[in-house]
Design a protein around this motif. Structure first.
Motif, short mmCIF file in Angstrom:
data_model
loop_
_atom_site.label_atom_id
_atom_site.label_comp_id
_atom_site.label_asym_id
_atom_site.label_seq_id
_atom_site.Cartn_x
_atom_site.Cartn_y
_atom_site.Cartn_z
N ARG A 1 0.84 -1.20 0.00
CA ARG A 1 0.00 0.00 0.00
C ARG A 1 0.88 1.25 0.00
O ARG A 1 1.99 1.25 0.52
N ARG A 2 0.34 2.30 -0.57
CA ARG A 2 1.04 3.58 -0.64
C ARG A 2 0.48 4.53 0.40
O ARG A 2 -0.74 4.65 0.56
N ILE A 3 1.39 5.21 1.09
CA ILE A 3 1.01 6.16 2.13
C ILE A 3 1.50 7.54 1.70
O ILE A 3 2.66 7.72 1.34
N THR A 4 0.60 8.51 1.71
CA THR A 4 1.00 9.90 1.42
C THR A 4 1.89 10.42 2.54
O THR A 4 1.62 10.17 3.72
N ALA A 5 2.92 11.13 2.18
CA ALA A 5 3.85 11.65 3.18
C ALA A 5 3.14 12.64 4.10
O ALA A 5 2.51 13.59 3.62
N PRO A 6 3.22 12.45 5.40
CA PRO A 6 2.62 13.42 6.33
C PRO A 6 3.42 14.71 6.35
O PRO A 6 4.61 14.73 5.99
N ALA A 7 2.79 15.79 6.76
CA ALA A 7 3.48 17.08 6.86
C ALA A 7 4.53 17.02 7.97
O ALA A 7 4.35 16.35 9.00
#
Length: 460
Positions: free
Chosen positions: A258-264
């Motif tokens: 799964r792909r996770i968007t980079a957190p701020a």
């Protein structure tokens, strides 16, 4: 330096090995389709493809950023006779317009059963984290199960296992049993069912083709045991027929990858939690270049107890016994890592003709004496040698030499330097315990992080 050079040359060494004779049987002239026979057309059943969810997802949708779809094939000369992925490279672009390019690698040996192919899996295949593993050989179903479990524990790869083709040695079973003389087909089928592995009924369909066209067993063979060119085409066709959407898949792709968007970032630090044994970073480079330190579970990633091993390389001058023998068929196909592991190069040298050897590490130094026919744990506890993974040790002679490297599986720092806005992927860590982890990145300078790919093997 010597070990580094061997590591760099390994792909070329393996390619040369594949070109050598891989059988003790004298081959006959290559055969095409038998005269008067119909073209073979592989057929799919409604459930075929049910255990290939990730494979179909990747072939249908492509991979972003673009990279090859990596296939690793391991086994005997039967695996070798399937070619180098030519059938895949022709058919996949026709059937899946968005598919990534196909990269097909293999490691094969004379009559190599699952027992020893497991060693190549550990040292060659698992470090490269393939998308698909194919094994086409014989052996004990219990050894196939060990191989499957090792794939399932350390990778997210799909697995394909075809049943063996009919050979002249199986003639006495014709019309009486689905089995081969050296394969219990029902037992292999059950192992694949138990572990949700894609089993290809190639032997059944091969027999149906022979029967329908009134052909003898030998008509699809190039010698007494090996498939002819047309026989290999039939097996590859049977495999490729499973690349389809079945009535239902046995798992969801996102359960493994799964792909996770980079957190701020907060206070200049990026943190996220993930579950799995591997994590890759997707980012964009910058001409001025920044960098980022990598921490996992509160430790610098390059200090974690996560390691990979290179191929156990036999010396080319090692003793060879028997027609068509190669050093890799008379060697330890794998070793096991123990405790307090230190990255280094290892050398194992035979000191007798009856299995005795010395083990030495480039950092640790002399680390014990063992015998190929007995379980061995090095003095430091770093290296375990299992007799069941050492093939034909009785053929080794004094002076035979084997080398391999142990390296860290995680990186402590990454660089963003490169062409403006160039997208890149870097593997931050693999071989982690397959549990929940915390990743921390401390970036400096320019460069951006788009997200992360997380890999969670289906077995803990």
């Amino acid at each position: 330096m010597k070990h580094l050079l061997l590591t760099l040359l390994l792909p070329f060494i393996l390619f040369a090995q594949e070109k050598r004779n891989l059988t003790t049987d004298e081959p006959r002239a290559p055969k095409g389709k038998p005269d008067g026979a119909a073209d073979y057309i592989a057929k799919a059943e409604p459930h075929d493809g049910q255990h290939l969810a990730l494979t179909i997802h990747k072939l249908e949708n492509g991979l972003t950023p673009v990279r090859p779809f990596l296939i690793w094939a391991i086994g005997s000369s039967y695996t070798n006779m399937l070619g180098n992925g030519e059938a895949w490279k022709v058919e996949i672009p026709q059937r899946f317009p968005k598919a990534p390019p196909i990269e097909y690698k293999k490691m094969v040996g004379n009559s190599c059963p699952w027992q020893y192919a497991r060693g190549w899996l550990r040292h060659l295949v698992i470090p490269e984290q393939p998308d698909l593993v194919i094994t086409y050989t014989n052996g004990n179903p219990a050894d196939l199960e060990k191989l499957i479990v090792e794939v399932r524990q350390h990778t997210t790869a799909d697995i394909i296992v075809p049943s063996l083709h009919w050979r002249e040695r199986d003639q006495e079973l014709w019309g009486k049993s689905e089995n081969a003389m050296d394969q219990d087909v029902a037992a292999v089928r059950e192992v694949c069912r138990k572990h949700a592995v894609e089993f290809i009924e190639s032997r059944r369909d091969w027999a149906a083709y022979l029967t329908a066209n009134k052909l003898p067993v030998s008509s699809l063979l190039k010698d007494a045991v090996h498939q002819s060119d047309y026989g290999a085409k039939i097996i590859n066709s049977n495999i490729l027929a499973h690349l389809r959407r079945p009535e239902a898949f046995s798992y969801k792709p996102e359960s493994r990858e799964r792909r996770i968007t980079a957190p701020a970032a907060k206070d200049g630090i990026i943190k996220l939690s993930f579950t799995g044994n591997r994590i890759d970073l997707i980012g964009q480079k910058s001409p001025t270049g920044g960098s980022a330190r990598v921490w996992i579970d509160g430790k610098p990633a390059d200090q974690l107890d996560a390691f990979l091993m290179s191929y156990v390389q036999p010396n080319t001058k090692n003793h060879k016994e028997g027609k068509g023998a190669t050093p890799r068929d008379q060697s330890p196909h794998a070793v096991t890592l123990g405790k307090n592991v230190v990255p280094q190069s290892w050398t194992l040298i035979m000191t007798s003709d009856t299995g005795d050897y010395d083990l030495t590490g480039s950092v640790t130094g002399p680390d014990g004496k063992g015998n190929a026919f007995k379980p061995f744990t090095s003095t430091s506890g770093q290296i375990l040698v299992e007799p069941e993974l050492w093939r034909r040790a009785e053929r080794n002679r004094t002076g035979d030499r084997f080398i391999w490297d142990v390296r860290r599986a995680c990186v402590g720092e990454i660089s963003f330097k490169g062409a403006a806005s160039e997208t890149f992927v870097v593997r931050l860590a693999q071989s982690l315990p397959n549990t929940k982890h915390t990743l921390k990145l401390v970036p400096t300078g320019e460069g951006s992080i788009a997200g992360f790919d997380v890999f969670e093997p289906p077995m803990k």
